[in-house]
Design an enzyme around this catalytic site. Sequence first.
Site, PDB file in Angstrom:
ATOM      1  N   HIS A  34       0.689  -1.369   0.041  1.00  0.00           N
ATOM      2  CA  HIS A  34       0.147  -0.048  -0.109  1.00  0.00           C
ATOM      3  C   HIS A  34       1.028   1.269   0.080  1.00  0.00           C
ATOM      4  O   HIS A  34       0.650   2.312   0.303  1.00  0.00           O
ATOM      5  CB  HIS A  34      -1.015  -0.122   1.154  1.00  0.00           C
ATOM      6  CG  HIS A  34      -2.063  -1.140   1.096  1.00  0.00           C
ATOM      7  ND1 HIS A  34      -3.062  -1.148   0.087  1.00  0.00           N
ATOM      8  CD2 HIS A  34      -2.079  -2.521   1.369  1.00  0.00           C
ATOM      9  CE1 HIS A  34      -3.829  -2.096   0.172  1.00  0.00           C
ATOM     10  NE2 HIS A  34      -3.140  -3.105   1.157  1.00  0.00           N
ATOM     11  N   ALA A 123      -5.454 -15.136  -4.704  1.00  0.00           N
ATOM     12  CA  ALA A 123      -4.463 -15.284  -3.506  1.00  0.00           C
ATOM     13  C   ALA A 123      -3.450 -14.374  -3.090  1.00  0.00           C
ATOM     14  O   ALA A 123      -2.370 -14.593  -2.646  1.00  0.00           O
ATOM     15  CB  ALA A 123      -3.614 -16.559  -4.013  1.00  0.00           C
ATOM     16  N   SER A 127      -2.590 -12.453 -10.390  1.00  0.00           N
ATOM     17  CA  SER A 127      -3.012 -13.006 -11.524  1.00  0.00           C
ATOM     18  C   SER A 127      -3.624 -12.151 -12.398  1.00  0.00           C
ATOM     19  O   SER A 127      -3.314 -12.174 -13.816  1.00  0.00           O
ATOM     20  CB  SER A 127      -3.823 -14.297 -11.198  1.00  0.00           C
ATOM     21  OG  SER A 127      -5.082 -13.693 -10.505  1.00  0.00           O
ATOM     22  N   ASP A 172       2.314  -4.343  -9.307  1.00  0.00           N
ATOM     23  CA  ASP A 172       1.969  -5.571  -9.891  1.00  0.00           C
ATOM     24  C   ASP A 172       2.311  -5.799 -11.508  1.00  0.00           C
ATOM     25  O   ASP A 172       3.059  -6.615 -11.784  1.00  0.00           O
ATOM     26  CB  ASP A 172       0.740  -6.091  -9.880  1.00  0.00           C
ATOM     27  CG  ASP A 172       0.156  -5.939  -8.483  1.00  0.00           C
ATOM     28  OD1 ASP A 172       0.949  -6.011  -7.406  1.00  0.00           O
ATOM     29  OD2 ASP A 172      -1.146  -5.966  -8.156  1.00  0.00           O
ATOM     30  N   TYR A 221     -10.152  -1.885  -1.083  1.00  0.00           N
ATOM     31  CA  TYR A 221      -8.778  -1.197  -1.590  1.00  0.00           C
ATOM     32  C   TYR A 221      -8.954   0.229  -1.791  1.00  0.00           C
ATOM     33  O   TYR A 221      -8.248   0.963  -1.442  1.00  0.00           O
ATOM     34  CB  TYR A 221      -8.384  -2.185  -2.827  1.00  0.00           C
ATOM     35  CG  TYR A 221      -7.063  -1.709  -3.044  1.00  0.00           C
ATOM     36  CD1 TYR A 221      -5.852  -2.422  -2.925  1.00  0.00           C
ATOM     37  CD2 TYR A 221      -6.847  -1.056  -4.226  1.00  0.00           C
ATOM     38  CE1 TYR A 221      -4.500  -1.972  -3.529  1.00  0.00           C
ATOM     39  CE2 TYR A 221      -5.910  -0.320  -4.790  1.00  0.00           C
ATOM     40  CZ  TYR A 221      -4.715  -0.961  -4.500  1.00  0.00           C
ATOM     41  OH  TYR A 221      -3.395  -0.707  -4.966  1.00  0.00           O
TER      42      TYR A 221
HETATM   43  C1  GLA Z   1      -2.661  -4.765  -5.156  1.00  0.00           C
HETATM   44  C2  GLA Z   1      -2.421  -3.684  -6.271  1.00  0.00           C
HETATM   45  C3  GLA Z   1      -0.881  -3.030  -6.059  1.00  0.00           C
HETATM   46  C4  GLA Z   1      -0.187  -2.499  -4.599  1.00  0.00           C
HETATM   47  C5  GLA Z   1      -0.921  -3.874  -3.556  1.00  0.00           C
HETATM   48  C6  GLA Z   1      -0.499  -3.472  -2.121  1.00  0.00           C
HETATM   49  O1  GLA Z   1      -1.619  -5.727  -5.290  1.00  0.00           O
HETATM   50  O2  GLA Z   1      -2.424  -4.051  -7.426  1.00  0.00           O
HETATM   51  O3  GLA Z   1      -0.981  -1.854  -6.935  1.00  0.00           O
HETATM   52  O4  GLA Z   1      -1.179  -1.486  -4.180  1.00  0.00           O
HETATM   53  O5  GLA Z   1      -2.132  -4.287  -3.649  1.00  0.00           O
HETATM   54  O6  GLA Z   1       0.716  -3.028  -2.024  1.00  0.00           O
END
Ligand code: GLA
Length: 394
Positions: A34, A123, A127, A172, A221
């Site tokens: 985060h 998970a 993905s 990600d 989120y």
């Molecule tokens: C998810 C989001 C990322 C990041 C993480 C938490 O995976 O896609 O951009 O914010 O949560 O670190």
Amino acid sequence: MISQTVTFHRNNFDQRGAPRIFQAPGRVNLIGDHTDYNEGFVLPAAIDRQIVVAATPRKDSLVNVYALDFDQWDHFDLQKEMVRLRGNSWGNYIRGMAWSLLRGGCPLKGMDAAVAGDIPIGAGLSSSAAIEVAAGYAVLQLSEQECDRKSLALAAQKAESDFVGMRCGIMDQYISCLGRQNHALLIDCRDLGYRALPLPPGARIAIVDSGVHRGLVDMAYNARRLECETAAAHFGVRALRDVSLMEFKNREHELAPDLRRRARHVISENDRTVSAAQALAADDLKAVGTLMVDSHASLRDDFEVSCPELDLLVETALSVEGVYGARLTGAGFGGSMVALLQPEAAAGLTDAIAARYGSAPGRQATVHVCKASEGVSEITNYMKGTSDAGFKKK
Ligand code: GLA
């Protein structure tokens, strides 16, 4: 498993020649959660779990995709106005990628494709980023369009945040594009620079999927992200990255308790992530482990994205000899734990988790000792390995 899937599909394409095959990996984040959408630091690695796309180009603008894991098709037309969301489908990640690349001015050709993967869904191992990146890379390659990896990552992030509606950061998609074998990347999510840090030979990364895969993660989120933006506005800065721990301590009393806790997590997590990267570079795995444990406590108590199952997994991992540290990884609200450990500790970790975590009815955790892997690539000899085709690393 994946190579069998690909071989199976290859036989179905014989009239138009063999498809080209592309892969993009999932990820595990060692520390720094985060923080990306607060323009801070993250320390992820790409993992040896991937989404594979086998595809042949079409002369028209149609995209036909078959998902082997769901036994479902998706069809859409690349003519801009025709790429739209379709319910809650997996196809939206591919639609979103096409939409994002088209908006960025890439002329794309249609394709017939099959998608399969071995990244567990829900998970917390990204993905969705992997499917965006693999499909985006495939359609660009088949359309003979050049695109550097950072631009591909940014296009994939746009697909997820502006098309699918999860207002994610860049981590990600970035690591799925730029991951390096045996390395974690310290990424500065403001200027998108990175430093590749080799994983010391004495370290292994274990991922433990808690089996808790919650719905509505996107909403929770997005709510956290909004809280961070509100806290940044209070400090009069663009992002929480710009607030030092000292400044926060001087002014934290001005914030409502919830916002205070959210901001404290982000600001302290940024510091921990940079310190962990320094410790990793110095081969000080004990120090990395301690920072991971602090990170989990902060995600649990201040950011409030853990759950009892993840807390139990972390507690269990920390009771095993040879485990340096453990924490939830990714967005949280269920998903996976990551542990850093000595190679000899993997068996003990698996046993301890089976005994403590798996003893309750309905609870099942899966342990995966993973290898840090390369980012997106074309698989040119899928029976032997992968090789990259034409994308520039910047
Ligand atoms: C998810 C989001 C990322 C990041 C993480 C938490 O995976 O896609 O951009 O914010 O949560 O670190």
